[in-house]
Motif scaffolding. Structure first.
Motif, PDB file in Angstrom:
ATOM      1  N   TYR A 170      28.444  -7.356 -27.917  1.00 55.10           N
ATOM      2  CA  TYR A 170      29.432  -7.798 -26.937  1.00 55.10           C
ATOM      3  C   TYR A 170      30.373  -6.706 -26.439  1.00 55.10           C
ATOM      4  O   TYR A 170      31.215  -6.969 -25.585  1.00 55.10           O
ATOM      5  CB  TYR A 170      30.269  -8.941 -27.531  1.00 55.10           C
ATOM      6  CG  TYR A 170      29.427 -10.057 -28.077  1.00 55.10           C
ATOM      7  CD1 TYR A 170      28.637 -10.829 -27.227  1.00 55.10           C
ATOM      8  CD2 TYR A 170      29.378 -10.317 -29.431  1.00 55.10           C
ATOM      9  CE1 TYR A 170      27.839 -11.854 -27.725  1.00 55.10           C
ATOM     10  CE2 TYR A 170      28.588 -11.341 -29.936  1.00 55.10           C
ATOM     11  CZ  TYR A 170      27.819 -12.105 -29.080  1.00 55.10           C
ATOM     12  OH  TYR A 170      27.031 -13.098 -29.570  1.00 55.10           O
TER      13      TYR A 170
ATOM     14  N   HIS B 277      31.867  -3.165 -24.680  1.00 54.75           N
ATOM     15  CA  HIS B 277      31.774  -2.542 -23.358  1.00 54.75           C
ATOM     16  C   HIS B 277      31.620  -1.047 -23.544  1.00 54.75           C
ATOM     17  O   HIS B 277      32.180  -0.475 -24.470  1.00 54.75           O
ATOM     18  CB  HIS B 277      33.031  -2.825 -22.544  1.00 54.75           C
ATOM     19  CG  HIS B 277      33.154  -4.258 -22.126  1.00 54.75           C
ATOM     20  ND1 HIS B 277      34.171  -4.682 -21.325  1.00 54.75           N
ATOM     21  CD2 HIS B 277      32.419  -5.365 -22.397  1.00 54.75           C
ATOM     22  CE1 HIS B 277      34.050  -5.985 -21.112  1.00 54.75           C
ATOM     23  NE2 HIS B 277      32.996  -6.421 -21.767  1.00 54.75           N
ATOM     24  N   GLY B 278      30.905  -0.420 -22.657  1.00 49.26           N
ATOM     25  CA  GLY B 278      30.719   1.028 -22.731  1.00 49.26           C
ATOM     26  C   GLY B 278      29.603   1.390 -23.693  1.00 49.26           C
ATOM     27  O   GLY B 278      29.084   0.560 -24.420  1.00 49.26           O
TER      28      GLY B 278
ATOM     29  N   ASP C 113      35.474  -1.821 -29.773  1.00 44.36           N
ATOM     30  CA  ASP C 113      34.294  -1.911 -28.904  1.00 44.36           C
ATOM     31  C   ASP C 113      34.635  -1.885 -27.414  1.00 44.36           C
ATOM     32  O   ASP C 113      33.764  -2.095 -26.577  1.00 44.36           O
ATOM     33  CB  ASP C 113      33.479  -3.149 -29.227  1.00 44.36           C
ATOM     34  CG  ASP C 113      34.225  -4.453 -28.966  1.00 44.36           C
ATOM     35  OD1 ASP C 113      35.317  -4.441 -28.349  1.00 44.36           O
ATOM     36  OD2 ASP C 113      33.707  -5.505 -29.376  1.00 44.36           O
ATOM     37  N   GLU C 114      35.899  -1.656 -27.084  1.00 44.31           N
ATOM     38  CA  GLU C 114      36.368  -1.562 -25.698  1.00 44.31           C
ATOM     39  C   GLU C 114      36.222  -2.849 -24.894  1.00 44.31           C
ATOM     40  O   GLU C 114      36.400  -2.839 -23.683  1.00 44.31           O
ATOM     41  CB  GLU C 114      35.695  -0.394 -24.959  1.00 44.31           C
ATOM     42  CG  GLU C 114      36.033   0.960 -25.537  1.00 44.31           C
ATOM     43  CD  GLU C 114      37.528   1.246 -25.562  1.00 44.31           C
ATOM     44  OE1 GLU C 114      38.243   0.890 -24.615  1.00 44.31           O
ATOM     45  OE2 GLU C 114      37.986   1.838 -26.561  1.00 44.31           O
ATOM     46  N   ASN C 115      35.903  -3.948 -25.532  1.00 50.79           N
ATOM     47  CA  ASN C 115      35.832  -5.236 -24.836  1.00 50.79           C
ATOM     48  C   ASN C 115      37.200  -5.897 -24.950  1.00 50.79           C
ATOM     49  O   ASN C 115      37.639  -6.220 -26.049  1.00 50.79           O
ATOM     50  CB  ASN C 115      34.757  -6.126 -25.456  1.00 50.79           C
ATOM     51  CG  ASN C 115      34.596  -7.445 -24.720  1.00 50.79           C
ATOM     52  OD1 ASN C 115      35.421  -7.824 -23.900  1.00 50.79           O
ATOM     53  ND2 ASN C 115      33.523  -8.152 -25.021  1.00 50.79           N
TER      54      ASN C 115
ATOM     55  N   THR D  47      40.466  -5.167 -27.950  1.00 50.67           N
ATOM     56  CA  THR D  47      39.377  -4.198 -28.082  1.00 50.67           C
ATOM     57  C   THR D  47      39.053  -3.833 -29.531  1.00 50.67           C
ATOM     58  O   THR D  47      37.981  -3.300 -29.805  1.00 50.67           O
ATOM     59  CB  THR D  47      39.678  -2.892 -27.310  1.00 50.67           C
ATOM     60  OG1 THR D  47      40.849  -2.285 -27.864  1.00 50.67           O
ATOM     61  CG2 THR D  47      39.866  -3.165 -25.831  1.00 50.67           C
TER      62      THR D  47
END
Length: 141
Positions: A67, A69-70, A90-92, A128
Motif C-alpha cells: 500500500y 507510495h513511491g 511508506d510515504e502513503n 506515512t
C-alpha cells in the motif's frame, strides 16, 4: 481496536537500533525479517519476544509493499531498557487502518495480529509511518 494516530512513540535514549531502506518489492519482506532477526539475536533478546517482533516487522513491511507510495520504504527498529519500537515509513499519507477480513480473505488480518502482539500500534507523520511497540521485561533481555 483503533490505532493511536499522530502520537509520538519515541523511546527514551535508544540502547540499540538500526534503520534500513528497501525497495517496495515482495522479496524484501523476507529480507527485513532476516535483518531484524539477526539484530535481535546480536542484542541478546530471546523468544518468544524475538518471534513476535519478527512477525510484527513482517506485517508492517508487507503493508508498506502493498500500500505504500513511491519506490522505497524504510524500516527502523530501536530499543531502550524497557521498550522496543518498530517503525515503517511508506510515504502513503492514508494511515493504516484495521480491516475485518472475511473467512476466505487472504489479506486483512495483519493489524489485528499487531493489536494482539504489541503494547500499542498507530500511525504518525501524517499517516506515512506505522509503528508498534513491545514491552521488554527482564526475562526477555
Amino acid at each position: 481496536m483503533t490505532p493511536i494516530t499522530d502520537v509520538t512513540a519515541q523511546p527514551q535514549q535508544p540502547l540499540q537500533g538500526f534503520e534500513v531502506a528497501f525497495l517496495r518489492q515482495p522479496v524484501h519482506v523476507a529480507h527485513m525479517r532476516h535483518i531484524t532477526a539477526a539484530h535481535l539475536c546480536r542484542w541478546g533478546l530471546r523468544p518468544p519476544l524475538t518471534e513476535n517482533v519478527v512477525l510484527a516487522v513482517s506485517e508492517l513491511v508487507t503493508n508498506a509493499v502493498l500500500y505504500g507510495h513511491g519506490p522505497e520504504a524504510a524500516l527502523r527498529v530501536r530499543f531502550t531498557t524497557d521498550t522496543l519500537l518498530i517503525e515503517v515509513n511508506d510515504e502513503n499519507p492514508a494511515p493504516a487502518a484495521m480491516s475485518h477480513a472475511g473467512e476466505d480473505d487472504e489479506r486483512g488480518r495483519g493489524l489485528f495480529l499487531l493489536s494482539g502482539l504489541t503494547r500499542d500500534w498507530g500511525a504518525r507523520d501524517g499517516g506515512t509511518t506505522t509503528w508498534c511497540s513491545f514491552v521488554l521485561s527482564e526475562d526477555q533481555r
